[in-house]
Design a protein around this motif. Structure first.
Motif, PDB file in Angstrom:
ATOM      1  N   PRO A 108       0.787  -1.240   0.000  1.00 30.15           N
ATOM      2  CA  PRO A 108       0.000   0.000   0.000  1.00 30.15           C
ATOM      3  C   PRO A 108       0.815   1.285   0.000  1.00 30.15           C
ATOM      4  CG  PRO A 108       0.183  -0.822   2.217  1.00 30.15           C
ATOM      5  CD  PRO A 108       0.945  -1.790   1.345  1.00 30.15           C
TER       6      PRO A 108
ATOM      7  N   ALA B 236      -0.653   4.456  -1.320  1.00 32.47           N
ATOM      8  CA  ALA B 236      -1.921   4.934  -0.738  1.00 32.47           C
ATOM      9  C   ALA B 236      -1.739   5.515   0.656  1.00 32.47           C
ATOM     10  CB  ALA B 236      -2.936   3.793  -0.696  1.00 32.47           C
TER      11      ALA B 236
ATOM     12  N   CYS C 141      -4.628   6.087   5.260  1.00 32.01           N
ATOM     13  CA  CYS C 141      -4.585   5.318   4.024  1.00 32.01           C
ATOM     14  C   CYS C 141      -5.832   5.634   3.215  1.00 32.01           C
ATOM     15  CB  CYS C 141      -4.503   3.815   4.309  1.00 32.01           C
ATOM     16  SG  CYS C 141      -4.321   2.807   2.814  1.00 32.01           S
ATOM     17  N   ILE C 142      -5.640   5.973   1.942  1.00 26.48           N
ATOM     18  CA  ILE C 142      -6.746   6.206   1.020  1.00 26.48           C
ATOM     19  C   ILE C 142      -7.172   4.853   0.468  1.00 26.48           C
ATOM     20  CG2 ILE C 142      -7.456   7.345  -1.111  1.00 26.48           C
ATOM     21  CD1 ILE C 142      -5.163   9.374  -0.546  1.00 26.48           C
TER      22      ILE C 142
ATOM     23  N   THR D 289      -9.851   2.591  -1.916  1.00 22.83           N
ATOM     24  CA  THR D 289     -10.758   2.741  -3.057  1.00 22.83           C
ATOM     25  C   THR D 289     -11.481   1.449  -3.428  1.00 22.83           C
ATOM     26  OG1 THR D 289      -8.937   2.327  -4.607  1.00 22.83           O
ATOM     27  CG2 THR D 289      -9.388   4.623  -4.034  1.00 22.83           C
TER      28      THR D 289
ATOM     29  N   LYS E 216      -2.596  -2.402   4.927  1.00 25.35           N
ATOM     30  CA  LYS E 216      -2.797  -1.011   4.533  1.00 25.35           C
ATOM     31  C   LYS E 216      -2.365  -0.024   5.620  1.00 25.35           C
ATOM     32  CE  LYS E 216      -6.725  -2.065   1.491  1.00 25.35           C
ATOM     33  NZ  LYS E 216      -5.938  -1.900   0.260  1.00 25.35           N
TER      34      LYS E 216
END
Length: 263
Positions: A74, A77, A119-120, A122, A136
């Motif tokens: 990750p 992100a 953490c982004i 999606t 993540k």
């Protein structure tokens, strides 16, 4: 190991195993609190306390993920990274070559390093549910095998959301639907196993016991965007329960002490 089975019109089904023992190479575990309160905004947060000693330190986020056949960690992100000791910020930098690594220097007298990160997210997330794959939000020493790094996880979710996980809660008083604003603490494990123990959480949540005469216990945890989708038909539950019974009859043994299907 982690497996993902895809069902028509439903989300991925993740199976997680829990170890029968915990690696105890380090005297103090990392403590991580994953905060999913902003999941409807597609943001996860983490507060991490790492035992440290004076000197240079390299931390890393996971690069190779169980069940993936290429480096899908990750790093791209992760944002909002802040390191502090006793509330005072520490300078840090990412490695010039390996962007999964973070370098900093621990000052004299420090025994705990605090890290905050965001953490982004999606995928596997909506206004009503979320899947947390712990990689993540993880940070841990780059120099040690992940199976030898003890870690104690905790979790915050939006009010009213239920939690499905193979991790063992320290207190099951309000589990799997914790009281509003509370933090759910889980028993210590190691980084390797935590990466392989995803969380499913959602507003419309049901936990179904499967084949109750089989030991260890098995459950099917369901989170959905709509309340009717979290209510499974008896025929569906019977089929999954039969799978549990057939596996028990075939293998006669279990390398886990509880089993959760996450749907």
């Amino acid at each position: 190991m982690r497996f993902h089975l895809h069902c028509v019109a439903l989300a991925a089904l993740a199976l997680t195993l829990v170890p029968s023992h915990i690696a105890n190479a380090a005297p103090e575990p990392i403590r991580i609190t994953a905060d999913l309160s902003d999941a409807p905004r597609k943001l996860f947060h983490a507060e991490i306390d790492l035992p440290v000693k004076r000197g240079p330190l390299t931390l890393i986020t996971p690069q190779w993920i169980p069940g993936n056949h290429r480096p899908t960690g990750p790093a791209s992100a992760i944002t909002g990274v802040v390191f502090t000791v006793d509330g005072k910020p520490l300078e840090w930098r990412r490695d010039d070559v390996n962007l999964y690594e973070f370098h900093l220097t621990v000052p004299a007298g420090a025994t705990t390093l605090h890290a905050h990160l965001d953490c982004i997210v999606t995928t596997r997330i909506s206004q009503k549910l979320a899947v947390l794959e712990w990689e993540k939000l993880l940070l841990y020493p780059a120099s040690a095998p992940v199976r030898d790094i003890p870690i104690r996880p905790s979790l915050k979710v939006p009010a009213g959301w239920g939690i499905g996980a193979a991790l063992t809660p320290v207190s099951a008083t309000t589990y799997p639907v914790p009281s509003a604003g509370s933090t759910t603490e889980f028993e210590a494990t190691n980084v390797e196993q935590l990466e392989d123990s995803p969380i499913i959480t959602g507003e419309y949540f049901h936990e179904y016991p499967l084949a109750p005469t089989i030991s260890p216990k098995h459950y099917l945890d369901v989170a959905a965007d709509y309340p009717e989708d979290a209510v499974l038909k008896p025929a569906v539950l019977a089929e999954v329960a039969n799978l549990v019974r057939e596996a028990d009859a075939l293998y006669k043994s279990h390398h886990y002490h509880v089993y959760h299907f996450l749907l």
